[in-house]
Write an enzyme that holds these catalytic residues in place. Structure first.
Site, PDB file in Angstrom:
ATOM      1  CG  ASP A  70      -2.086   0.955   1.089  1.00 15.50           C
ATOM      2  OD1 ASP A  70      -2.397   1.356  -0.048  1.00 15.50           O
ATOM      3  OD2 ASP A  70      -2.677   1.314   2.123  1.00 15.50           O
ATOM      4  CG  ASN A  94      -8.064  -2.086  -5.042  1.00  2.76           C
ATOM      5  OD1 ASN A  94      -7.155  -2.904  -4.857  1.00  2.76           O
ATOM      6  ND2 ASN A  94      -8.283  -1.083  -4.194  1.00  2.76           N
ATOM      7  CG  HIS A 107      -0.459   2.080  -9.363  1.00 14.07           C
ATOM      8  ND1 HIS A 107      -0.605   1.770  -8.023  1.00 14.07           N
ATOM      9  CD2 HIS A 107      -1.582   2.769  -9.694  1.00 14.07           C
ATOM     10  CE1 HIS A 107      -1.763   2.246  -7.575  1.00 14.07           C
ATOM     11  NE2 HIS A 107      -2.372   2.870  -8.576  1.00 14.07           N
TER      12      HIS A 107
END
Ligand code: IPE
Ligand code: IPE
Ligand code: MG
Length: 257
Positions: free
Chosen positions: A25, A73, A42
């Site tokens: 995370d 998500n 990401h």
């Protein structure tokens, strides 16, 4: 390795975790801090995945499970979801050959039916190619949710085991064999980066006795030395599994570092 249940028996104490499960995370906040778009976090996070896989393999960790995309998500903005899907495809395409030559077995858990056929094919191909590798099992949780896992296992239990064995003889092991990760021991160590202290619907059943480690480090910054800090912390846990300290001492089963 057979599934060993922390509730049906007391697991043998070992110095190093056999299985580490990670909630990766903080990608978005890592990027935002640098005035970059969230998705840059990401992309950077993939480098941290590569480093983590290598570091765990070098430390003889047998199972590494990474939470890549949760069943919740899908609630994110569609452009972020599309980016994550494209990233998943490109990582699968680029990394499988190297993973295979490094002896890594890949498994993906989660409801893959919600993914494009292209992704499903890539996943199945990668799993088949690496199926016999022994060094480490890397599990990617994609469209995974702990409640989805429990629900699908309950469904199979009702459909198969109850029909075959009858309701009265159903026990824990009859249920757990239908869980998505029945091939792995329960995680010994759970790591969540990014500062939040919650499970976010990750491995709800499997983390019954897992040691929970939280760090403020954002996932893209999590490296081998951060992993070693987590492992040092793990070594200091007294894993009692319901017993008292004196019992562990007398059995000399305390984790020694
Ligand atoms: C985790 O990082 C990666 C995924 C959920 C795919 P986040 O994207 O949740 O990053 P933060 O928590 O917003 O910083
Ligand atoms: C958990 O992170 C899921 C993954 C890392 C894939 P989230 O960022 O989605 O979790 P919440 O929403 O903060 O609980
Ligand atoms: Mg997050």
């Amino acid at each position: 390795m057979a599934y060993t249940s922390s509730t049906m028996g007391v697991p043998v104490a070992v110095e190093m975790p056999r299985h580490i499960a990670v909630i990766m995370d903080g990608n978005g906040r890592w990027a935002t801090q640098r005035r970059l778009p969230r998705v840059a976090g990401h992309t950077k996070g993939v480098e941290a995945v590569r480093a983590m896989v290598e570091a765990c393999a070098r430390r003889n960790i047998s199972y590494l499970t990474l939470f890549a995309f949760s069943s919740e998500n899908w609630r994110r903005p569609t452009d972020e979801i599309s980016f994550l899907m494209r990233l998943f495809v490109s990582v699968l395409e680029r990394e499988i050959g190297k993973m295979h030559s490094n002896g890594i077995r890949l498994r993906v858990i989660g409801d893959l039916t919600k993914f494009e056929p292209r992704i499903q094919e890539l996943v199945r191909g990668a799993e088949a190619k690496t199926a016999n590798n022994q060094r480490m099992t890397l599990t990617i949780a994609a469209n995974y949710g702990g409640r989805w896992d429990l629900t699908q296992a309950a469904y199979k239990l009702a459909e198969q085991a109850v029909a075959e064995k009858g309701m009265q003889s159903i026990g824990e092991a009859d249920f757990s064999k239908y869980l998505a990760m029945a091939y792995a021991p329960e995680p010994d160590l759970f790591i969540r980066t990014g500062g939040e202290q919650r499970l976010s619907n990750f491995l709800l059943w499997q983390c019954a006795y897992t040691e929970l480690y939280f760090t403020d480090i954002f996932w893209p910054d999590f490296d081998a030395s951060a992993l070693d800090l987590a492992l040092d912390w793990y070594c200091q846990r007294e894993r009692r599994f319901g017993r008292i300290s004196a019992q562990l001492e007398s059995e000399e089963k305390q984790i020694s570092c």
